[in-house]
Design a protein around this motif. Sequence first.
Motif, PDB file in Angstrom:
ATOM      1  N   GLU A  35       0.602  94.813  29.222  1.00  0.00           N
ATOM      2  CA  GLU A  35       2.092  94.561  29.197  1.00  0.00           C
ATOM      3  C   GLU A  35       2.297  93.698  30.439  1.00  0.00           C
ATOM      4  O   GLU A  35       1.910  93.914  31.583  1.00  0.00           O
ATOM      5  CB  GLU A  35       3.016  95.695  28.824  1.00  0.00           C
ATOM      6  CG  GLU A  35       2.428  96.483  27.748  1.00  0.00           C
ATOM      7  CD  GLU A  35       3.713  97.335  27.143  1.00  0.00           C
ATOM      8  OE1 GLU A  35       4.414  97.949  28.143  1.00  0.00           O
ATOM      9  OE2 GLU A  35       3.858  97.516  26.084  1.00  0.00           O
ATOM     10  N   PHE A  36       3.223  92.619  30.029  1.00  0.00           N
ATOM     11  CA  PHE A  36       3.637  91.719  31.165  1.00  0.00           C
ATOM     12  C   PHE A  36       5.170  91.788  31.547  1.00  0.00           C
ATOM     13  O   PHE A  36       5.844  91.860  30.713  1.00  0.00           O
ATOM     14  CB  PHE A  36       3.094  90.300  30.964  1.00  0.00           C
ATOM     15  CG  PHE A  36       1.731  90.266  30.510  1.00  0.00           C
ATOM     16  CD1 PHE A  36       0.891  90.070  31.645  1.00  0.00           C
ATOM     17  CD2 PHE A  36       1.229  90.012  29.332  1.00  0.00           C
ATOM     18  CE1 PHE A  36      -0.516  89.799  31.401  1.00  0.00           C
ATOM     19  CE2 PHE A  36      -0.099  90.171  29.036  1.00  0.00           C
ATOM     20  CZ  PHE A  36      -0.892  89.925  30.091  1.00  0.00           C
ATOM     21  N   ASN A  49       0.688  83.886  28.202  1.00  0.00           N
ATOM     22  CA  ASN A  49       0.984  84.637  26.955  1.00  0.00           C
ATOM     23  C   ASN A  49       2.218  84.217  26.047  1.00  0.00           C
ATOM     24  O   ASN A  49       2.509  84.876  25.117  1.00  0.00           O
ATOM     25  CB  ASN A  49       1.027  86.036  27.317  1.00  0.00           C
ATOM     26  CG  ASN A  49      -0.124  86.642  27.516  1.00  0.00           C
ATOM     27  OD1 ASN A  49      -0.874  86.902  26.625  1.00  0.00           O
ATOM     28  ND2 ASN A  49      -0.838  86.491  28.762  1.00  0.00           N
ATOM     29  N   ILE A  90       2.351  85.562  32.401  1.00  0.00           N
ATOM     30  CA  ILE A  90       3.746  85.404  31.468  1.00  0.00           C
ATOM     31  C   ILE A  90       3.674  84.006  30.671  1.00  0.00           C
ATOM     32  O   ILE A  90       3.926  84.057  29.567  1.00  0.00           O
ATOM     33  CB  ILE A  90       4.846  85.801  32.245  1.00  0.00           C
ATOM     34  CG1 ILE A  90       4.864  87.207  32.716  1.00  0.00           C
ATOM     35  CG2 ILE A  90       6.026  85.345  31.426  1.00  0.00           C
ATOM     36  CD1 ILE A  90       5.866  87.587  33.483  1.00  0.00           C
ATOM     37  N   ARG A 104      -3.969  95.260  25.106  1.00  0.00           N
ATOM     38  CA  ARG A 104      -3.063  96.504  25.421  1.00  0.00           C
ATOM     39  C   ARG A 104      -2.156  96.202  26.621  1.00  0.00           C
ATOM     40  O   ARG A 104      -1.052  97.169  26.936  1.00  0.00           O
ATOM     41  CB  ARG A 104      -3.863  97.611  25.541  1.00  0.00           C
ATOM     42  CG  ARG A 104      -4.577  98.222  24.317  1.00  0.00           C
ATOM     43  CD  ARG A 104      -5.331  99.490  24.565  1.00  0.00           C
ATOM     44  NE  ARG A 104      -6.055  99.935  23.455  1.00  0.00           N
ATOM     45  CZ  ARG A 104      -6.467 100.943  23.374  1.00  0.00           C
ATOM     46  NH1 ARG A 104      -6.195 101.928  24.283  1.00  0.00           N
ATOM     47  NH2 ARG A 104      -6.803 101.521  22.247  1.00  0.00           N
ATOM     48  N   SER A 164      -3.799  82.810  21.422  1.00  0.00           N
ATOM     49  CA  SER A 164      -4.220  84.547  21.296  1.00  0.00           C
ATOM     50  C   SER A 164      -4.648  84.960  22.765  1.00  0.00           C
ATOM     51  O   SER A 164      -5.440  84.198  23.574  1.00  0.00           O
ATOM     52  CB  SER A 164      -5.051  84.699  20.495  1.00  0.00           C
ATOM     53  OG  SER A 164      -6.411  84.210  20.598  1.00  0.00           O
ATOM     54  N   ARG A 165      -4.228  86.309  22.742  1.00  0.00           N
ATOM     55  CA  ARG A 165      -4.829  86.914  24.062  1.00  0.00           C
ATOM     56  C   ARG A 165      -6.650  86.952  24.063  1.00  0.00           C
ATOM     57  O   ARG A 165      -7.119  86.796  25.172  1.00  0.00           O
ATOM     58  CB  ARG A 165      -4.349  88.284  24.055  1.00  0.00           C
ATOM     59  CG  ARG A 165      -2.928  88.600  24.480  1.00  0.00           C
ATOM     60  CD  ARG A 165      -2.208  89.843  24.690  1.00  0.00           C
ATOM     61  NE  ARG A 165      -1.106  89.638  24.879  1.00  0.00           N
ATOM     62  CZ  ARG A 165      -0.363  90.770  25.563  1.00  0.00           C
ATOM     63  NH1 ARG A 165      -0.963  91.937  25.877  1.00  0.00           N
ATOM     64  NH2 ARG A 165       0.906  90.880  25.676  1.00  0.00           N
TER      65      ARG A 165
END
Lengths: 287, 220
Positions: B219-220, B69, B66, B217, B74-75
């Motif tokens: 989600e956190f 990000n 968390i 894709r 960037s991821r």
Amino acid sequence: MEQTLEVVNLQKKYTDFTLDNISFSLPRGFIMGFIGPNGAGKSTTIKLIMNLIRKDAGKINVFGLDNTSHEQNIKEKIGFVYDENHYYEELTPIEIRSIIAPFYSRWDDSAYDGFLRSFALPQKKKLKTFSRGMKTKLSLAVALSHGAELVLMDEPTSGLDPVFRREILDILRDLLQDERKSVLFSTHITSDLDRIADYITFINRGNIIFSAERDVILDNYGLVKGNNELLDERTREQFVGIRETSLGFEALTKNIQKARNLLKERAVVERATLEDIMLYTVKGEIK
Amino acid sequence: MILLIKKDLLIQKRSFLFLFIYGLFLFVLFNNPVFEEMIYIMGMIIGVYFFLITANMEDEKNKSEILLNSLPVSRSCIVLAKYLSVFVYICIGALFLGMAGLIFQLPVIPVTPRLLKATDLLAVIFLISIAVSIYFPLYFRFGASALRLFSVVFFLFFFFVPRWLFELYLAYEETEALLFLKDIIAQSPLLPAVVVLLTSFLLLTCSFLLSQRIYLRKEF
């Protein structure tokens, strides 16, 4: 008025919860309290703003830019304080700085040092020795040391004792005099916002109940107290929520003036607090 | 990118000490003809495993995904940094085990292992590339804790693979196919290095693309 944050028809569906087309905006230089009970959708909204989860529909603009296509530019100017610590427990505040600072082009070492000193945080002790309040203060120090123009705070005071909570709020009030900074402060402890919020957005079960200036809300909502004989169809219509006991009733109205005109001296009509507004809106009729 | 790799090193300062001490023990414990040839390869594989798993576990323990990000990064960069960090761990492993190997050359120490060779590095790059090409997509999908037991067994397998391969090689050393292979290598000594590096690069690229797809894709 220039908007720092605009959320338009935002939607996110889970199997057991839906954030349902919510919209609100935060003008530049203001503090918005984002209130609602646990599970109302506050953290989901903040995660969507931070692009930690994907939206199903709607638009989020931060500094006038789409939050997904300009993610890095936007995050450069966002400070965040979450409800729990996400920094590495084995590191010291000095080491945290060496990791975090290089990510921000506007990182200010002297500001960070100043915050550590004024928050009385030991620079060379590992985070695992810190109390919850100290960790929140550290998150605040990081959030405010890179020239952030929007500070997102997700339940920063939850789990803190009243002394630490007051301290954090005092720090916030003192620090956020900068008119370029906007703050979205999510909490279910509405009293936290009494002295600091300019705007209040109230979310319940994934829907926005209202989003307006705090003074306007507090000027309009009222708490009505009276005998149960006053409760008929016409008076009940005026209330968002009612609590009835054998001794009488207490109810929340959205229009304090109208309630005063209707009930005159037969009932006591006084200003409602944010807590009253949240309680009666969430609970509706309490018997 | 470099910042993320630096972060993975900073959060596990103790791993450096572990690697050095482990290196010293390794040379004592595996000081026999069976393991001598493979000692650096096995040592570096465990070293990389230890650094990699510690970094990932620390991220997970502190729920730092968390945090990462929420930073202006960037991821894809987060994913790529994990892949590149593996090469940094290989270099650290080579340095520390190489140093430990040098210490054992001192005349006062009765154990005298051989020195680190370029072929050791090549073998480690190849084996680790296969291992992390499988491990990383799973890690980005399920997280470090869910894979804890799997990763121990999985990397232990790669720890012993060099020894098995070596035994296999000795068993079939005189077969026509291996003699032919040796002949080719004798004619162009750089060929194995090129093949190993190219295969590793291809594997890692495919794995990176898959991990990137998973992480984008997430989600956190």
